[in-house]
Design an enzyme around this catalytic site. Structure first.
Site, PDB file in Angstrom:
ATOM      1  N   ASP A  25      41.564  34.802  43.659  1.00 19.81           N
ATOM      2  CA  ASP A  25      42.085  34.287  42.376  1.00 19.81           C
ATOM      3  C   ASP A  25      42.256  32.771  42.293  1.00 19.81           C
ATOM      4  O   ASP A  25      43.242  32.279  41.724  1.00 19.81           O
ATOM      5  CB  ASP A  25      43.428  34.977  42.040  1.00 19.81           C
ATOM      6  CG  ASP A  25      43.300  36.490  41.930  1.00 19.81           C
ATOM      7  OD1 ASP A  25      42.172  37.018  41.996  1.00 19.81           O
ATOM      8  OD2 ASP A  25      44.343  37.160  41.793  1.00 19.81           O
ATOM      9  N   LYS A 130      39.386  41.718  38.754  1.00 19.19           N
ATOM     10  CA  LYS A 130      40.371  42.765  39.084  1.00 19.19           C
ATOM     11  C   LYS A 130      41.531  42.725  38.098  1.00 19.19           C
ATOM     12  O   LYS A 130      42.036  41.656  37.769  1.00 19.19           O
ATOM     13  CB  LYS A 130      40.875  42.575  40.524  1.00 19.19           C
ATOM     14  CG  LYS A 130      41.622  41.278  40.785  1.00 19.19           C
ATOM     15  CD  LYS A 130      42.008  41.208  42.247  1.00 19.19           C
ATOM     16  CE  LYS A 130      42.893  40.039  42.603  1.00 19.19           C
ATOM     17  NZ  LYS A 130      44.143  39.897  41.871  1.00 19.19           N
ATOM     18  N   CYS A 163      49.192  38.189  44.851  1.00 18.85           N
ATOM     19  CA  CYS A 163      47.890  38.856  44.984  1.00 18.85           C
ATOM     20  C   CYS A 163      47.333  38.821  46.410  1.00 18.85           C
ATOM     21  O   CYS A 163      46.629  39.749  46.815  1.00 18.85           O
ATOM     22  CB  CYS A 163      46.908  38.256  43.994  1.00 18.85           C
ATOM     23  SG  CYS A 163      47.358  38.693  42.294  1.00 18.85           S
TER      24      CYS A 163
HETATM   25  N1  TIU Z   1      46.827  36.028  41.653  1.00 29.84           N
HETATM   26  C1  TIU Z   1      48.151  36.173  41.609  1.00 29.84           C
HETATM   27  O1  TIU Z   1      48.838  35.974  42.595  1.00 29.84           O
HETATM   28  N2  TIU Z   1      48.707  36.542  40.381  1.00 29.84           N
HETATM   29  C2  TIU Z   1      49.983  36.208  39.966  1.00 29.84           C
HETATM   30  O2  TIU Z   1      50.408  36.561  38.863  1.00 29.84           O
HETATM   31  N3  TIU Z   1      50.715  35.441  40.821  1.00 29.84           N
HETATM   32  C3  TIU Z   1      51.954  34.898  40.578  1.00 29.84           C
HETATM   33  O3  TIU Z   1      52.530  34.334  41.520  1.00 29.84           O
HETATM   34  N4  TIU Z   1      52.489  34.949  39.378  1.00 29.84           N
END
Ligand code: TIU
Length: 222
Positions: A25, A130, A163
């Protein structure tokens, strides 16, 4: 077999022919102002600081011919894969699907959902969209890794405790040995990052190991 002697909590040996890198991400929506991360009230600057380290890790893994997977957390334009329980959380000024400065927040195909240019996937690398926090949930990641007979996963990306940790735990339950590049992952909360690294390594690497990008790159040259 490459071994990272300095890995924590103890040396990590792996078969590079059965190892893949998963970059979680590293999208504009989490790393740049005006995206999902900022809409949740976070200062995104700490996340931008790991872009050069993540680029170095990608470079080392590409040089060693490891399969590379990039994930993107995003949803279908009609939000059919975004449960209200996710869209309604927190008190953001912009919610998933709303129009923001980088297009609709966390929606597939919008500029904000793209991986930051410095870490753009190369031809032939696997890009997975995802809907959840874990990269195995509602994706074909497991099938892809099985087809390549992968046993070990190196992790990088954001955020460490959301994530990245969720995906490491999913991978651990599926029998993969997991190594987290500790300087190529970041959180909006420094204390959550350090707690996550400690949790992963605790109890004899109950979730996995951690090492620095330099240590991983050195081992991949063996
Ligand atoms: N990719 C991921 O970690 N999504 C989140 O929403 N992370 C947060 O820390 N908010």
């Amino acid at each position: 077999m490459p071994t990272i002697a300095e890995a924590q909590p103890f040396p990590f040996a792996f078969d590079a022919r059965r190892t893949a890198l998963i970059v979680i991400d590293m999208q504009r929506d989490f790393i740049e102002p005006g995206g999902f991360g900022a809409a949740l009230g976070n200062d995104v600057a700490p996340l931008a600081r790991i872009v050069p380290t993540t680029a170095a890790l990608l470079h080392a893994c590409r040089a060693a011919a490891l399969p590379i997977v990039h994930t993107r957390e995003c949803h279908r334009p009609d939000l059919s894969d975004c449960p209200p329980a996710k869209r309604d959380r927190g008190a953001p000024n912009l919610r998933i699907g709303d129009d923001g400065p980088m297009g609709r927040i966390l929606i597939s195909g919008e500029p904000g959902a793209e991986i930051v240019p410095a870490l753009a996937p190369h031809q032939g690398e696997y890009v997975i969209d995802k809907p959840g926090k874990g990269a195995f949930y509602a994706t074909d990641l497991g099938l892809y890794l099985e087809r390549l007979q992968i046993r070990t996963l190196i992790f990088a990306g954001v955020t460490t405790e959301v994530c990245v940790q969720t995906t490491m735990r999913e991978a651990n339950d599926r029998g993969f040995d997991c190594l987290l590049a500790e300087d190529a992952t970041e959180s909006y909360f420094p204390e959550f990052k350090s707690a996550t690294l400690a949790m992963i390594r605790a109890q004899g690497a109950i979730v996995g190991w951690t090492a620095t990008t330099r240590q991983i790159a050195e081992a991949l040259k063996e």
